[in-house]
Motif scaffolding. Structure first.
Motif, PDB file in Angstrom:
ATOM      1  N   PRO A 139      50.199  30.681 -65.283  1.00  0.00           N
ATOM      2  CA  PRO A 139      51.107  31.175 -66.041  1.00  0.00           C
ATOM      3  C   PRO A 139      52.302  31.785 -65.577  1.00  0.00           C
ATOM      4  CG  PRO A 139      48.733  32.467 -65.584  1.00  0.00           C
ATOM      5  CD  PRO A 139      48.976  31.415 -64.959  1.00  0.00           C
ATOM      6  N   ALA A 140      53.521  31.610 -66.202  1.00  0.00           N
ATOM      7  CA  ALA A 140      54.809  31.657 -65.594  1.00  0.00           C
ATOM      8  C   ALA A 140      54.937  33.445 -65.937  1.00  0.00           C
ATOM      9  CB  ALA A 140      55.610  31.058 -66.182  1.00  0.00           C
ATOM     10  N   THR A 141      55.645  33.870 -64.910  1.00  0.00           N
ATOM     11  CA  THR A 141      56.312  35.267 -65.156  1.00  0.00           C
ATOM     12  C   THR A 141      57.636  35.157 -64.925  1.00  0.00           C
ATOM     13  OG1 THR A 141      56.257  36.053 -62.940  1.00  0.00           O
ATOM     14  CG2 THR A 141      54.412  36.129 -63.982  1.00  0.00           C
ATOM     15  N   THR A 142      58.437  36.270 -65.008  1.00  0.00           N
ATOM     16  CA  THR A 142      59.944  36.196 -64.787  1.00  0.00           C
ATOM     17  C   THR A 142      60.272  35.605 -63.422  1.00  0.00           C
ATOM     18  OG1 THR A 142      59.942  38.453 -64.282  1.00  0.00           O
ATOM     19  CG2 THR A 142      60.571  37.832 -66.617  1.00  0.00           C
ATOM     20  N   GLY A 143      59.490  35.861 -62.405  1.00  0.00           N
ATOM     21  CA  GLY A 143      59.580  35.642 -61.030  1.00  0.00           C
ATOM     22  C   GLY A 143      58.708  34.682 -60.505  1.00  0.00           C
ATOM     23  N   THR A 144      57.879  33.880 -61.183  1.00  0.00           N
ATOM     24  CA  THR A 144      56.719  32.985 -60.765  1.00  0.00           C
ATOM     25  C   THR A 144      56.687  31.897 -61.305  1.00  0.00           C
ATOM     26  OG1 THR A 144      54.989  34.242 -61.406  1.00  0.00           O
ATOM     27  CG2 THR A 144      55.898  34.989 -59.103  1.00  0.00           C
ATOM     28  N   GLY A 145      55.802  30.793 -61.222  1.00  0.00           N
ATOM     29  CA  GLY A 145      55.240  29.777 -61.866  1.00  0.00           C
ATOM     30  C   GLY A 145      54.594  28.888 -61.092  1.00  0.00           C
ATOM     31  N   GLY A 146      54.021  27.841 -61.666  1.00  0.00           N
ATOM     32  CA  GLY A 146      53.255  26.963 -60.909  1.00  0.00           C
ATOM     33  C   GLY A 146      53.000  25.632 -61.529  1.00  0.00           C
ATOM     34  N   PHE A 147      52.364  24.752 -60.807  1.00  0.00           N
ATOM     35  CA  PHE A 147      52.216  23.562 -61.304  1.00  0.00           C
ATOM     36  C   PHE A 147      50.844  22.915 -60.658  1.00  0.00           C
ATOM     37  CE2 PHE A 147      55.499  23.439 -58.459  1.00  0.00           C
ATOM     38  CZ  PHE A 147      55.331  22.318 -57.384  1.00  0.00           C
ATOM     39  N   ASN A 198      65.032  36.408 -60.547  1.00  0.00           N
ATOM     40  CA  ASN A 198      64.180  36.474 -61.424  1.00  0.00           C
ATOM     41  C   ASN A 198      64.621  35.967 -62.804  1.00  0.00           C
ATOM     42  OD1 ASN A 198      62.122  37.425 -59.999  1.00  0.00           O
ATOM     43  ND2 ASN A 198      61.872  39.315 -61.036  1.00  0.00           N
ATOM     44  N   PHE A 199      63.864  35.095 -63.638  1.00  0.00           N
ATOM     45  CA  PHE A 199      64.550  34.948 -65.071  1.00  0.00           C
ATOM     46  C   PHE A 199      64.269  36.293 -65.759  1.00  0.00           C
ATOM     47  CE2 PHE A 199      63.468  30.676 -63.280  1.00  0.00           C
ATOM     48  CZ  PHE A 199      64.424  30.069 -63.856  1.00  0.00           C
ATOM     49  N   SER A 200      65.037  36.029 -66.682  1.00  0.00           N
ATOM     50  CA  SER A 200      65.115  37.425 -67.982  1.00  0.00           C
ATOM     51  C   SER A 200      63.809  37.326 -68.660  1.00  0.00           C
ATOM     52  CB  SER A 200      66.371  37.257 -68.760  1.00  0.00           C
ATOM     53  OG  SER A 200      66.434  36.195 -69.393  1.00  0.00           O
ATOM     54  N   GLY A 242      66.609  28.476 -67.947  1.00  0.00           N
ATOM     55  CA  GLY A 242      66.547  29.711 -68.541  1.00  0.00           C
ATOM     56  C   GLY A 242      67.573  30.698 -68.233  1.00  0.00           C
ATOM     57  N   ASP A 243      67.594  31.864 -68.769  1.00  0.00           N
ATOM     58  CA  ASP A 243      68.749  33.067 -68.442  1.00  0.00           C
ATOM     59  C   ASP A 243      67.964  33.724 -67.108  1.00  0.00           C
ATOM     60  OD1 ASP A 243      70.150  32.557 -70.484  1.00  0.00           O
ATOM     61  OD2 ASP A 243      69.429  33.752 -71.805  1.00  0.00           O
TER      62      ASP A 243
END
Length: 134
Positions: A102-110, A75-77, A131-132
């Motif tokens: 919507p992005a979360t610390t562990g997911t995203g989409g396009f 995950n991202f921070s 990202g961190d």
């Protein structure tokens, strides 16, 4: 004569996870870890989608025509990681919207779409995020 440095691990002296690199002309320093791409993926988005190659991606899902979601291995921070991407649709002008899910610390989409804003599956989609990590 060139020097060769072979190591398995680099660790910062002040902070273990922070290494500064001096830029061209000795003008500035950059934090090495901050400047790395932390996630990337190349996929075939037509038919049964398939990851062609990836880093820090555990899975990609086919949400609907031209819309894909992904799950990070680590995950991202923050949900504010910065994605960018490219889509190739042969014979059809296309674009990519990296904010469609919507992005979360562990997911995203396009979402990939054509000039008429209709979702389209693409034979080649690539994206990356910076990202961190948590």
């Amino acid at each position: 004569m060139a020097s060769i440095l072979k190591v398995d691990t680099l660790t910062g002296v002040t902070t273990a996870g922070s290494i500064s690199v001096t830029g061209e002309g000795n003008s500035t320093t950059t934090n090495l870890q901050q400047g790395l791409t932390k996630q990337w993926c190349a996929l075939n988005g037509t038919g049964t989608i398939a990851i062609l190659d990836s880093f820090n991606v555990s899975s990609v899902t086919d949400v609907t025509t031209g819309t894909y979601g992904f799950v990070c291995t680590s995950n991202f921070s923050s949900a504010n990681h910065t994605p960018s991407g490219e889509v190739v649709a042969v014979g059809n002008f296309s674009s990519i919207d990296l904010t469609s899910a919507p992005a979360t610390t562990g997911t995203g989409g396009f979402r990939c779409f054509n000039i008429g804003a209709a979702g389209i599956d693409s034979a080649f989609v690539s994206y990356q995020s910076c990202g961190d990590l948590a």
